[in-house]
Design a protein around this motif. Sequence first.
Motif, PDB file in Angstrom:
ATOM      1  N   LYS A  43     -11.669 -16.093 -10.866  1.00 25.78           N
ATOM      2  CA  LYS A  43     -10.187 -15.633 -11.277  1.00 25.78           C
ATOM      3  C   LYS A  43     -10.500 -14.428 -12.254  1.00 25.78           C
ATOM      4  O   LYS A  43     -11.203 -14.373 -13.232  1.00 25.78           O
ATOM      5  CB  LYS A  43      -9.635 -16.937 -12.329  1.00 25.78           C
ATOM      6  N   ALA A  44      -9.603 -13.183 -12.290  1.00 23.49           N
ATOM      7  CA  ALA A  44      -9.588 -12.194 -13.002  1.00 23.49           C
ATOM      8  C   ALA A  44      -8.361 -11.796 -13.506  1.00 23.49           C
ATOM      9  O   ALA A  44      -7.231 -12.086 -12.866  1.00 23.49           O
ATOM     10  CB  ALA A  44     -10.104 -10.934 -12.176  1.00 23.49           C
ATOM     11  N   ARG A  45      -8.213 -11.295 -14.535  1.00 16.62           N
ATOM     12  CA  ARG A  45      -7.081 -10.990 -15.423  1.00 16.62           C
ATOM     13  C   ARG A  45      -7.244  -9.462 -15.830  1.00 16.62           C
ATOM     14  O   ARG A  45      -8.286  -8.995 -16.285  1.00 16.62           O
ATOM     15  CB  ARG A  45      -6.653 -11.829 -16.510  1.00 16.62           C
ATOM     16  N   VAL A  46      -6.225  -8.877 -15.399  1.00 15.73           N
ATOM     17  CA  VAL A  46      -6.051  -7.259 -16.040  1.00 15.73           C
ATOM     18  C   VAL A  46      -4.657  -6.830 -16.602  1.00 15.73           C
ATOM     19  O   VAL A  46      -3.728  -7.482 -16.521  1.00 15.73           O
ATOM     20  CB  VAL A  46      -6.324  -6.127 -14.922  1.00 15.73           C
ATOM     21  N   ARG A  47      -4.989  -5.746 -17.621  1.00 16.83           N
ATOM     22  CA  ARG A  47      -3.511  -5.588 -18.272  1.00 16.83           C
ATOM     23  C   ARG A  47      -2.800  -4.595 -17.461  1.00 16.83           C
ATOM     24  O   ARG A  47      -1.438  -4.496 -17.668  1.00 16.83           O
ATOM     25  CB  ARG A  47      -3.988  -4.863 -19.548  1.00 16.83           C
ATOM     26  N   ALA A  48      -3.504  -3.964 -16.648  1.00 16.94           N
ATOM     27  CA  ALA A  48      -2.674  -3.002 -15.773  1.00 16.94           C
ATOM     28  C   ALA A  48      -1.703  -3.445 -14.942  1.00 16.94           C
ATOM     29  O   ALA A  48      -1.600  -4.912 -14.487  1.00 16.94           O
ATOM     30  CB  ALA A  48      -3.685  -2.238 -14.707  1.00 16.94           C
ATOM     31  N   ASN A  56      -5.496  -2.562  -9.365  1.00 17.89           N
ATOM     32  CA  ASN A  56      -6.887  -2.662  -8.323  1.00 17.89           C
ATOM     33  C   ASN A  56      -8.243  -1.818  -8.913  1.00 17.89           C
ATOM     34  O   ASN A  56      -9.027  -2.204  -9.052  1.00 17.89           O
ATOM     35  CB  ASN A  56      -6.513  -2.299  -6.981  1.00 17.89           C
ATOM     36  N   ALA A  57      -7.752  -0.651  -9.442  1.00 14.82           N
ATOM     37  CA  ALA A  57      -8.610   0.134 -10.089  1.00 14.82           C
ATOM     38  C   ALA A  57      -9.105  -0.592 -11.338  1.00 14.82           C
ATOM     39  O   ALA A  57     -10.302  -0.377 -11.385  1.00 14.82           O
ATOM     40  CB  ALA A  57      -7.902   1.503 -10.394  1.00 14.82           C
ATOM     41  N   ALA A  58      -8.417  -1.105 -12.057  1.00 19.56           N
ATOM     42  CA  ALA A  58      -8.642  -1.793 -13.286  1.00 19.56           C
ATOM     43  C   ALA A  58      -9.679  -3.044 -12.838  1.00 19.56           C
ATOM     44  O   ALA A  58     -10.501  -3.461 -13.647  1.00 19.56           O
ATOM     45  CB  ALA A  58      -7.500  -2.395 -14.062  1.00 19.56           C
ATOM     46  N   THR A  75     -15.560  -1.952  -4.526  1.00 18.27           N
ATOM     47  CA  THR A  75     -14.237  -1.534  -3.929  1.00 18.27           C
ATOM     48  C   THR A  75     -13.457  -2.372  -3.395  1.00 18.27           C
ATOM     49  O   THR A  75     -14.272  -3.542  -3.002  1.00 18.27           O
ATOM     50  CB  THR A  75     -14.507  -0.487  -2.977  1.00 18.27           C
ATOM     51  N   ILE A  76     -12.000  -2.251  -3.128  1.00 20.95           N
ATOM     52  CA  ILE A  76     -11.259  -3.440  -2.762  1.00 20.95           C
ATOM     53  C   ILE A  76     -11.412  -3.234  -1.196  1.00 20.95           C
ATOM     54  O   ILE A  76     -11.267  -2.083  -0.613  1.00 20.95           O
ATOM     55  CB  ILE A  76      -9.921  -3.207  -3.074  1.00 20.95           C
ATOM     56  N   SER A  82      -2.050  -7.874  -2.328  1.00 14.88           N
ATOM     57  CA  SER A  82      -2.142  -9.401  -2.653  1.00 14.88           C
ATOM     58  C   SER A  82      -2.782  -9.685  -3.794  1.00 14.88           C
ATOM     59  O   SER A  82      -3.541  -9.025  -4.396  1.00 14.88           O
ATOM     60  CB  SER A  82      -2.745  -9.893  -1.382  1.00 14.88           C
ATOM     61  N   ARG A  83      -2.472 -10.966  -4.268  1.00 16.87           N
ATOM     62  CA  ARG A  83      -3.369 -11.528  -5.559  1.00 16.87           C
ATOM     63  C   ARG A  83      -4.610 -11.937  -5.027  1.00 16.87           C
ATOM     64  O   ARG A  83      -5.355 -11.768  -5.887  1.00 16.87           O
ATOM     65  CB  ARG A  83      -2.648 -12.755  -5.910  1.00 16.87           C
ATOM     66  N   LEU A  84      -4.833 -12.271  -3.851  1.00 15.95           N
ATOM     67  CA  LEU A  84      -6.148 -12.746  -3.334  1.00 15.95           C
ATOM     68  C   LEU A  84      -6.841 -11.726  -2.617  1.00 15.95           C
ATOM     69  O   LEU A  84      -6.263 -10.968  -1.701  1.00 15.95           O
ATOM     70  CB  LEU A  84      -5.833 -13.956  -2.141  1.00 15.95           C
ATOM     71  N   LYS A  85      -7.931 -11.269  -3.127  1.00 15.28           N
ATOM     72  CA  LYS A  85      -8.516 -10.276  -2.999  1.00 15.28           C
ATOM     73  C   LYS A  85     -10.025 -10.204  -2.360  1.00 15.28           C
ATOM     74  O   LYS A  85     -10.757 -11.237  -2.622  1.00 15.28           O
ATOM     75  CB  LYS A  85      -8.661  -8.975  -3.852  1.00 15.28           C
ATOM     76  N   GLN A  86     -10.593  -9.413  -1.591  1.00 17.77           N
ATOM     77  CA  GLN A  86     -11.845  -9.276  -1.045  1.00 17.77           C
ATOM     78  C   GLN A  86     -12.559  -8.067  -1.688  1.00 17.77           C
ATOM     79  O   GLN A  86     -11.940  -6.981  -1.213  1.00 17.77           O
ATOM     80  CB  GLN A  86     -12.115  -9.700   0.586  1.00 17.77           C
ATOM     81  N   ILE A  87     -13.270  -8.142  -2.395  1.00 11.69           N
ATOM     82  CA  ILE A  87     -14.126  -7.000  -3.136  1.00 11.69           C
ATOM     83  C   ILE A  87     -15.615  -6.743  -2.452  1.00 11.69           C
ATOM     84  O   ILE A  87     -16.250  -7.499  -2.525  1.00 11.69           O
ATOM     85  CB  ILE A  87     -14.241  -7.365  -4.657  1.00 11.69           C
TER      86      ILE A  87
END
Length: 109
Positions: A43-48, A56-58, A75-76, A82-87
Motif C-alpha cells: 500500500k502506497a500513498r502519494v501527494r501528487a 506515477n512519478a511520485a 519504473t512502472i 490504475s490504482r493497482l500497479k506492477q513496478i
Amino acid sequence: MNTPCFFRKDDNGVTLFVRLTPKSSRDAIEGLETTDDGRAYIKARVRAVPEDGKANAALEKLLAKWLELAPRDVTIASGATSRLKQIRISGDPEALAVKLFALAPPEQS
C-alpha cells in the motif's frame, strides 16, 4: 496458511505489486494489503495528483527512496492508469527479495 507474495522475481530484478492512493496528505508506504481475491500488494500513498503521470512519478521516487535504490532502477511496468500497479525494480533479485521482506514482512497466521 501462506500469505501471497507481493512481488515476483526474475533474472534481472523483481516486479512489485502496488496499490496506489494519489492525492493523499503525505507520501508513505503503509505495509501490505491482501485483497478479497487473495492477491497481495504494497500500500502506497502519494501527494501528487493522478494527472500527466505525476502520481506515477511520485510513486517511482517514493519506492526508490524506500528501497535505497537509484530512481532509474524503479519504473512502472503496467497499470499506469490504475490504482493497482506492477513496478519493475532492476537489480539482484535475491538481494531485492531480502530487502523487500525486511521492509514489509508478510503477515503471520
